[in-house]
Design an enzyme around this catalytic site. Structure first.
Site, PDB file in Angstrom:
ATOM      1  N   ASP A  53       0.876  -1.380  -0.026  1.00  0.00           N
ATOM      2  CA  ASP A  53       0.071  -0.097  -0.153  1.00  0.00           C
ATOM      3  C   ASP A  53       0.831   1.038   0.076  1.00  0.00           C
ATOM      4  O   ASP A  53       2.019   1.359  -0.607  1.00  0.00           O
ATOM      5  CB  ASP A  53      -1.030  -0.114   1.313  1.00  0.00           C
ATOM      6  CG  ASP A  53      -2.325   0.480   1.018  1.00  0.00           C
ATOM      7  OD1 ASP A  53      -3.357  -0.115   0.911  1.00  0.00           O
ATOM      8  OD2 ASP A  53      -2.319   2.015   0.739  1.00  0.00           O
ATOM      9  N   HIS A  96      -3.881   4.873   4.208  1.00  0.00           N
ATOM     10  CA  HIS A  96      -4.472   3.820   4.049  1.00  0.00           C
ATOM     11  C   HIS A  96      -3.738   2.547   4.287  1.00  0.00           C
ATOM     12  O   HIS A  96      -4.590   1.534   5.063  1.00  0.00           O
ATOM     13  CB  HIS A  96      -4.631   3.601   2.320  1.00  0.00           C
ATOM     14  CG  HIS A  96      -5.736   2.709   1.672  1.00  0.00           C
ATOM     15  ND1 HIS A  96      -5.243   1.733   1.068  1.00  0.00           N
ATOM     16  CD2 HIS A  96      -6.996   2.716   1.888  1.00  0.00           C
ATOM     17  CE1 HIS A  96      -6.524   0.892   0.865  1.00  0.00           C
ATOM     18  NE2 HIS A  96      -7.508   1.680   1.309  1.00  0.00           N
ATOM     19  N   SER A 106     -11.450  -2.357   1.166  1.00  0.00           N
ATOM     20  CA  SER A 106     -10.373  -2.277   1.617  1.00  0.00           C
ATOM     21  C   SER A 106     -10.239  -2.719   3.232  1.00  0.00           C
ATOM     22  O   SER A 106      -9.101  -3.280   3.570  1.00  0.00           O
ATOM     23  CB  SER A 106      -9.934  -0.589   1.854  1.00  0.00           C
ATOM     24  OG  SER A 106      -9.535  -0.287   0.432  1.00  0.00           O
TER      25      SER A 106
END
Lengths: 87, 807
Positions: free
Chosen positions: B57, B98, B272
């Protein structure tokens, strides 16, 4: 990046048999710098060309382009930016 | 350790524990939603110990108080920055949060008064920073290929645009990286790739156009809301394998996790959230059984996931009995079932691949009509190497020319009649590129038999007027069947019956207490019989020819008056012959053979139970330091180097003091500077440059010896030219960091160069190419000089050096 075609970078993926030194020689020959093997993918090398603009909407041609025709190069691909969104 | 005997009694002191509704039911005044059964898996003792997970990520905040404890630098790398520190780049818009959010879901530490509890809260967690920069085929391939023998699970929650008109997937190098990871990762067991299925927050897309989730090598995970509804952001497609809870409507509860800048958040949404949850659950399963291959894991997901209360109009049962939907795959994951099955799992038969190109009779696809193309296959039954008898993944590789791709819908129907939608219409996709051998993958036929006729149905329904003269054309399509030649179900069922035996609902139902029954029997007199008696009859004769006519028995009597009594030469399983009463009496429950009726008189146990040699009783779980030997049905001692072992004495899952786990073997903990040489079975010295290592070579260092620095994957005494020595967070040694481009000597990051490569000149501590540019005219140089452009690398190619040298 949305709404436009490919974005070309000054990085190349190149497949060259014969080991790292061979790759170094070919990189130097066309003005690239060999940043080493790509992970554990045998004979696949990461080349960078500092004199090619980092991002362009089209693939710039120049001396470096001849690497695609070098007999010792099995395969070469100029890297394009991929759009990746987080889920 | 919290007390696990009563699940509801579990309480961690992490501030957000009470918000974790998807794990426990402590919050009495709202509906319990713990069907993912994560707590039950913890209750079995699985928390992800020694399993390594990494998050691909935009980085991971390795010093977050909830991540630091489990952070593993060896499972981390910064592909964007080309160094070993994946710390995210902090900016005012908080773009790079994230990865940290995903990481917390997997392995946030438990009971440390910080934020939450990760699904595998004792697992190792790493981060590969690769989204915070130009993402190219090289970047993705490098990221997926980092330390495949050390990292067990790669979790990714990103993918191509979901604008409803993109068809994109892994490039050539990334495909090779996937295949390499599958073939060689985890020492041949195969790396585990978990991927968030293809939502992205916009409408009108279909996740079959996301090549990552449509790969057979990735486990694609979907999301459902607390109430089992389809989230507004969800895309459907046939490659989804399973589902977890995630965010939903404003009035539905959300998932909580760690956030950048050492915070907590419940703003992490979409699929996610789901991929890391499954990565954590698979970590629990790998802890239960290290030998699971990448396909074993997928079979486990298929076998244990189930629809529960998930609402979808397209739930169907395929011909192998699996419930499956385009929204949720095989349904909600079940962590407890996963770890339970994992402990008994036997590797599925090898994967076979059978492909066949369809012979096309008609090719044109007329607007407003549909075209069916069928092919009949035997599943390559003629070739033992390729024969597929039971399906896993099915891929339809399609080459279509079409003026407006988005008008197409495609379905694939199996010989058993199961229908899977490979592509739905996409109204935003007006591309005229068609599909160039795009691979549509479905898991809907899992377990079915492939023999027979397969039909590809293509429906063309224009959403706008089209030029009728431009025809659409199905050029070619190939079906690729993946699966096994033998029936993995038999493999399942063997375990199924065992598991059923292991989990006996109410012992009283099956085994009565022997004493009570027999004391109630009375013997009745029979009328005279003069023929021969059965050989098992005793000296009191008989009233008929059979063994149940005897008046007394030569050896033993079996049964009771009520159920019928007979004479036998020896007692059946579950009984022992009482010498005094000459009766077969029942053994203690669970015993197969015994010498008495008490629990300690067992000699062997019934199927599914094992003899505890310590007290000769039959139990379903062997004590610590023992393993259940299937053949002898006994608990046998583990090898003395093991404290826990699995199926064989030397297949260790945890080691005694002074030993450490290498694969499933306990090897002596070698002192620093040595490593355990498996072939020689001794501690051999590392290379002199290594402080700790995994092997003999210079590249096998884990940490560098005193006085050495880490450069790329080696330990060196001095950094090579073009590098400078700098600190490395989390590592006891320094690392050689790369100087700026074209710089040979520098003292640190940024413009600190002191010597340039040939062909470059040092200007304000940065290297400028010194090619003379004889076409630069005065005016141009003046412009460059007056705007001080030379100080910016980008303009340095305008021959600044020449201008400057000329003053």
């Amino acid at each position: 990046l949305s709404g436009r075609g490919d974005l070309y970078t000054n990085h190349w993926a190149v497949r060259i048999a014969g080991g790292a030194q061979q790759a170094d020689r070919i990189a130097a020959k066309y003005g690239f710098r060999n940043l080493g093997q790509i992970g554990s993918l045998e004979d696949q090398y990461h080349f960078h060309h500092s004199r090619v603009v980092r991002r362009t909407a089209f693939s710039l041609k120049g001396l470096h382009s001849f690497i695609h025709m070098d007999p010792k190069v099995d395969w070469a691909q100029q890297q394009v930016v991929k759009t990746r969104v987080k889920r | 350790h919290a007390s696990f005997s009563d699940p509801n009694a579990i309480h961690f002191n992490d501030p957000k524990w009470s918000n974790m509704w998807y794990i426990h039911c402590n919050n009495k005044n709202s509906r319990c939603r713990s069907e993912m059964n994560i707590l039950a898996a913890w209750q079995r003792g699985y928390t992800g110990k020694n399993v390594v997970v990494t998050i691909l990520d935009d980085g991971i905040e390795r010093n977050h108080p909830d991540l630091a404890q489990n952070y593993d630098p060896v499972a981390s790398y910064d592909v964007n920055g080309n160094d070993h520190d994946p710390t995210p780049r902090y900016d005012t818009r908080s773009e790079n949060i994230h990865g940290t959010r995903c990481a917390g879901e997997v392995a946030a530490a438990a009971n440390n008064s910080h934020c939450i509890v990760g699904i595998a809260y004792n697992a190792h967690i790493g981060g590969i920073r690769m989204l915070d920069g130009d993402v190219t085929d090289i970047v993705e391939a490098k990221s997926l290929g980092i330390r495949p023998d050390y990292i067990h699970i790669y979790s990714a929650s990103w993918g191509p645009k979901d604008d409803g008109k993109t068809v994109d997937g892994p490039g050539l190098l990334t495909k090779q990286a996937f295949e390499q990871g599958i073939r060689k990762g985890r020492k041949g067991l195969g790396s585990i790739f978990v991927w968030a299925s293809g939502n992205g927050g916009r409408q009108g897309d279909h996740c079959s156009c996301d090549g990552y989730t449509s790969s057979i090598y990735t486990i694609s995970i979907s999301s459902t809301t607390e109430n089992g509804n389809k989230p507004w952001y969800l895309e459907v497609c046939s490659s989804i394998m399973a589902t977890t809870y995630s965010s939903g409507e404003y009035n539905e509860r959300r998932i909580v996790t760690t956030d950048a800048r050492q915070r907590c958040t419940d703003a992490h949404t979409g699929t996610s959230v789901s991929a890391p949850i499954v990565a954590g659950i698979i970590a629990l399963a790998l802890e239960a059984n290290r030998l699971l291959t990448w396909r074993d894991v997928q079979h486990l997901v298929v076998k244990t996931s189930r629809p529960v209360h998930l609402k979808a109009e397209d739930w169907k049962t395929n011909a192998a009995g699996h419930r499956v939907s385009h929204h949720y795959g095989f349904g909600l994951v079940d962590a407890d079932a996963m770890v339970l099955e994992a402990t008994k799992w036997r590797t599925v038969p090898p994967q076979h691949t059978c492909s066949q190109i369809a012979e096309l009779h008609t090719r044109h696809i007329f607007a407003g009509q549909s075209l069916n193309s069928s092919l009949t296959t035997s599943g390559c039954s003629g070739d033992t190497e390729q024969h597929v008898g039971y399906l896993e993944h099915v891929v339809a590789k399609v080459l279509i020319v079409h003026p407006r791709r988005g008008d197409l819908e495609m379905n694939l129907i199996s010989p058993s009649g199961t229908r899977s939608q490979l592509l739905a219409k996409r109204v935003y996709d007006s591309s005229n590129e068609g599909f160039r051998n795009w691979e549509f993958m479905t898991v809907h036929f899992w377990g079915e038999r492939p023999e027979g006729m397969w039909t590809l149905e293509i429906i063309d329904s224009p959403s706008k007027l089209r030029n009728p003269e431009v025809l659409a054309n199905l050029k070619e399509w190939t079906i690729i069947l993946y699966g096994t030649s033998q029936n993995p179900q038999q493999h399942y069922s063997a375990q199924q019956s065992q598991s059923r035996m292991l989990v006996v609902p109410s012992p009283e139902l099956i085994l009565e207490e022997p004493e009570v029954q027999e004391e109630e029997e009375e013997e009745k007199e029979e009328e005279e019989y003069t023929g021969l008696c059965h050989s098992e009859c005793g000296d009191q004769g008989c009233d008929g020819p059979d063994a149940d006519h005897c008046l007394n028995c030569a050896h033993f009597s079996l049964g009771s008056l009520k159920s019928g009594r007979t004479c036998v030469s020896h007692c059946p399983p579950g009984h022992y012959g009482d010498i005094v009463s000459h009766r077969c009496k029942r053994c203690y429950k669970g015993c197969d053979q015994c010498v008495g009726r008490s629990a300690g008189d067992c000699l062997s146990c019934q199927r599914g139970l094992y003899l505890n040699t310590l007290n000769s009783s039959c139990i379903n779980t062997c004590p610590l330091g023992h393993f259940a030997d299937e053949d002898q049905r006994q608990c046998l001692k583990c090898h003395e180097t093991c404290t826990m072992c699995l199926r064989y004495a030397d297949r260790c899952t945890s080691c005694s003091e002074g030993y450490s786990l290498a694969g499933m073997t306990c090897v002596p903990e070698c002192t620093n500077g040595t490593f355990f040489h498996l072939e020689e079975m001794t501690c051999s010295p590392c290379h002199s440059s290594c402080r700790t290592c995994t092997g003999l070579g210079k590249e096998d260092c884990i940490q560098c010896a005193k006085g050495y620095l880490q450069q790329e994957w080696r330990c060196v005494q001095t950094c090579a030219s073009g590098y400078y020595a700098g600190e490395a967070a989390g590592l006891p040694h320094k690392i050689c960091h790369r100087c700026e481009d074209n710089c040979l000597c520098c003292s640190g990051p940024g413009p600190t160069c002191t010597k340039c490569k040939a062909g470059y000149s040092l200007i304000s501590r940065t290297c400028i190419v010194n090619a003379s540019c004889n076409n630069a005219d005065e005016v141009f140089c003046e412009m460059v000089k007056s705007n001080r452009l030379c100080e910016r690398t980008f303009y340095s190619q305008f021959c600044c050096r020449t201008c400057l040298m000329n003053g």
